[in-house]
Design a protein around this motif. Sequence first.
Motif, PDB file in Angstrom:
ATOM      1  N   UNK A   1       0.813  -1.225   0.000  1.00 24.58           N
ATOM      2  CA  UNK A   1       0.000   0.000   0.000  1.00 24.58           C
ATOM      3  C   UNK A   1       0.846   1.276   0.000  1.00 24.58           C
ATOM      4  N   UNK A   2       2.065   1.193   0.523  1.00 22.49           N
ATOM      5  CA  UNK A   2       2.922   2.384   0.568  1.00 22.49           C
ATOM      6  C   UNK A   2       3.694   2.562  -0.741  1.00 22.49           C
ATOM      7  N   UNK A   3       4.167   1.438  -1.304  1.00 27.58           N
ATOM      8  CA  UNK A   3       4.982   1.500  -2.512  1.00 27.58           C
ATOM      9  C   UNK A   3       4.225   1.096  -3.763  1.00 27.58           C
ATOM     10  N   UNK A   4       2.994   0.572  -3.602  1.00 24.79           N
ATOM     11  CA  UNK A   4       2.207   0.165  -4.764  1.00 24.79           C
ATOM     12  C   UNK A   4       2.709  -1.101  -5.431  1.00 24.79           C
ATOM     13  N   UNK A   5       3.314  -2.018  -4.652  1.00 27.31           N
ATOM     14  CA  UNK A   5       3.805  -3.282  -5.189  1.00 27.31           C
ATOM     15  C   UNK A   5       2.746  -4.363  -4.960  1.00 27.31           C
ATOM     16  N   UNK A   6       2.260  -4.983  -6.018  1.00 27.79           N
ATOM     17  CA  UNK A   6       1.167  -5.953  -5.895  1.00 27.79           C
ATOM     18  C   UNK A   6       1.534  -7.159  -5.037  1.00 27.79           C
ATOM     19  N   UNK A   7       2.679  -7.774  -5.315  1.00 29.69           N
ATOM     20  CA  UNK A   7       3.129  -8.946  -4.551  1.00 29.69           C
ATOM     21  C   UNK A   7       4.570  -8.738  -4.108  1.00 29.69           C
ATOM     22  N   UNK A   8       4.767  -8.015  -3.015  1.00 26.57           N
ATOM     23  CA  UNK A   8       6.121  -7.719  -2.548  1.00 26.57           C
ATOM     24  C   UNK A   8       6.918  -8.999  -2.260  1.00 26.57           C
ATOM     25  N   UNK A   9       8.188  -8.979  -2.643  1.00 24.15           N
ATOM     26  CA  UNK A   9       9.073 -10.114  -2.359  1.00 24.15           C
ATOM     27  C   UNK A   9       9.579  -9.994  -0.925  1.00 24.15           C
ATOM     28  N   UNK A  10       9.346 -11.046  -0.146  1.00 24.75           N
ATOM     29  CA  UNK A  10       9.750 -11.066   1.261  1.00 24.75           C
ATOM     30  C   UNK A  10      10.941 -11.996   1.424  1.00 24.75           C
ATOM     31  N   UNK A  11      12.008 -11.515   2.066  1.00 20.30           N
ATOM     32  CA  UNK A  11      13.200 -12.326   2.293  1.00 20.30           C
ATOM     33  C   UNK A  11      13.610 -12.265   3.756  1.00 20.30           C
ATOM     34  N   UNK A  12      14.239 -13.333   4.226  1.00 18.39           N
ATOM     35  CA  UNK A  12      14.744 -13.404   5.594  1.00 18.39           C
ATOM     36  C   UNK A  12      16.246 -13.147   5.587  1.00 18.39           C
ATOM     37  N   UNK A  13      16.705 -12.162   6.352  1.00 13.11           N
ATOM     38  CA  UNK A  13      18.133 -11.901   6.470  1.00 13.11           C
ATOM     39  C   UNK A  13      18.781 -13.039   7.246  1.00 13.11           C
ATOM     40  N   UNK A  14      19.827 -13.622   6.681  1.00 16.49           N
ATOM     41  CA  UNK A  14      20.439 -14.791   7.283  1.00 16.49           C
ATOM     42  C   UNK A  14      21.935 -14.806   6.951  1.00 16.49           C
ATOM     43  N   UNK A  15      22.631 -15.850   7.402  1.00 13.45           N
ATOM     44  CA  UNK A  15      24.073 -15.958   7.144  1.00 13.45           C
ATOM     45  C   UNK A  15      24.366 -16.847   5.935  1.00 13.45           C
ATOM     46  N   UNK A  16      23.330 -17.209   5.219  1.00 13.01           N
ATOM     47  CA  UNK A  16      23.491 -18.007   4.009  1.00 13.01           C
ATOM     48  C   UNK A  16      22.151 -18.158   3.319  1.00 13.01           C
ATOM     49  N   UNK A  17      22.175 -18.432   2.028  1.00  9.31           N
ATOM     50  CA  UNK A  17      20.926 -18.558   1.280  1.00  9.31           C
ATOM     51  C   UNK A  17      20.232 -19.892   1.506  1.00  9.31           C
ATOM     52  N   UNK A  18      21.014 -20.922   1.896  1.00  7.09           N
ATOM     53  CA  UNK A  18      20.438 -22.256   2.051  1.00  7.09           C
ATOM     54  C   UNK A  18      19.409 -22.298   3.176  1.00  7.09           C
ATOM     55  N   UNK A  19      18.399 -23.103   2.999  1.00  6.87           N
ATOM     56  CA  UNK A  19      17.270 -23.179   3.923  1.00  6.87           C
ATOM     57  C   UNK A  19      17.691 -23.569   5.336  1.00  6.87           C
ATOM     58  N   UNK A  20      18.714 -24.408   5.455  1.00 11.68           N
ATOM     59  CA  UNK A  20      19.117 -24.923   6.759  1.00 11.68           C
ATOM     60  C   UNK A  20      20.131 -24.029   7.469  1.00 11.68           C
ATOM     61  N   UNK A  21      20.485 -22.896   6.880  1.00  9.55           N
ATOM     62  CA  UNK A  21      21.483 -22.008   7.476  1.00  9.55           C
ATOM     63  C   UNK A  21      20.888 -21.172   8.618  1.00  9.55           C
ATOM     64  N   UNK A  22      21.785 -20.674   9.467  1.00  7.21           N
ATOM     65  CA  UNK A  22      21.380 -19.724  10.488  1.00  7.21           C
ATOM     66  C   UNK A  22      21.132 -20.329  11.850  1.00  7.21           C
ATOM     67  N   UNK A  23      20.717 -19.480  12.779  1.00  7.45           N
ATOM     68  CA  UNK A  23      20.392 -19.910  14.136  1.00  7.45           C
ATOM     69  C   UNK A  23      19.126 -20.759  14.131  1.00  7.45           C
ATOM     70  N   UNK A  24      18.826 -21.376  15.267  1.00 10.68           N
ATOM     71  CA  UNK A  24      17.600 -22.174  15.381  1.00 10.68           C
ATOM     72  C   UNK A  24      16.367 -21.297  15.149  1.00 10.68           C
TER      73      UNK A  24
END
Length: 314
Positions: free
Chosen positions: A170-193
Amino acid sequence: MKIAVDALGGDFAPEAIIEGVAAAVKAGLPEDVTVVLIGPESVLSTQLVAQGIAGHAAIELVHADEVIGMGEHPTKALSQKPNSTISVGFKLLKERQIDAFCSAGNTGAMHVGALFSIKAIEGVIRPCIAGFVPQLNGGTAIMLDIGANADCKPEMLAQFGELGSIYAKHMFGIDTPRVALMNIGEEEQKGSLVAQAAHQLLKDSRRINFVGNIEGKDMFMNRADVIVTDGFTGNALFKLGESFYEVATQRGLKDEFFDKTNYASVGGSPIIGVNGNVIIAHGISSATAIQNMLNLAIRQVQADAHTKIAQALK
């Protein structure tokens, strides 16, 4: 539309605050916008005369003669100083006499004041503070949290993704905003618990367009429209990003992208997840920052994102 500004909030108040408001008025506010200045009327009147906008139709004054200092305990100060500019601002917001409240004052008092007055939207686990991250392609991503919640549970991070997605839409007018999680690697199993559990919740959510993990190197690379992180990590990353402008300036570099990392270019950060529009500005805010904070507040009121969030969570 009425946008209230804490005239005593910030290291350079009230001069920088009034100068910023004056710049916004002289640049031309939308016809339906009134700026409500909260502070000692005699001080405000003197400053308005100095800026050449005394008696301007777009300015209203509300008297408040106390100020919550930067080092004061938020909850204690709000209860002990009912006539402080922040207390009065939230009273007006709660009573719907204003549409947004902005301050460069005590961040903790602004956050606590929002929770005590207009309260969290029903269904929101923890409201958060969002920051605007410039992208190399010219766009903007929203990062949340950037300081309100240093320790987060996976469910909170997953909800930040949803809150940020609705806000970006609603603020930027993006129909389907891309949501990402900041992590220490792109792989699904990376990061803290916590990060691993949050990743799974975000991945399973049907309410958002989750694109997976991103790393710190991706922050400005247009990999996401919404960057999800805890308040500790988000604050460190966000302030590192803001330092780029100072580094570039000291080294004599002039660059359009670095200019956008200047804190003053946006002017403030909204609290997301409360029943109203609350903008927190840097304590060191200059007149330019205050002018841009006002413009942000106007756009946010027009977007009506907090109402859209409440409707979505029902």
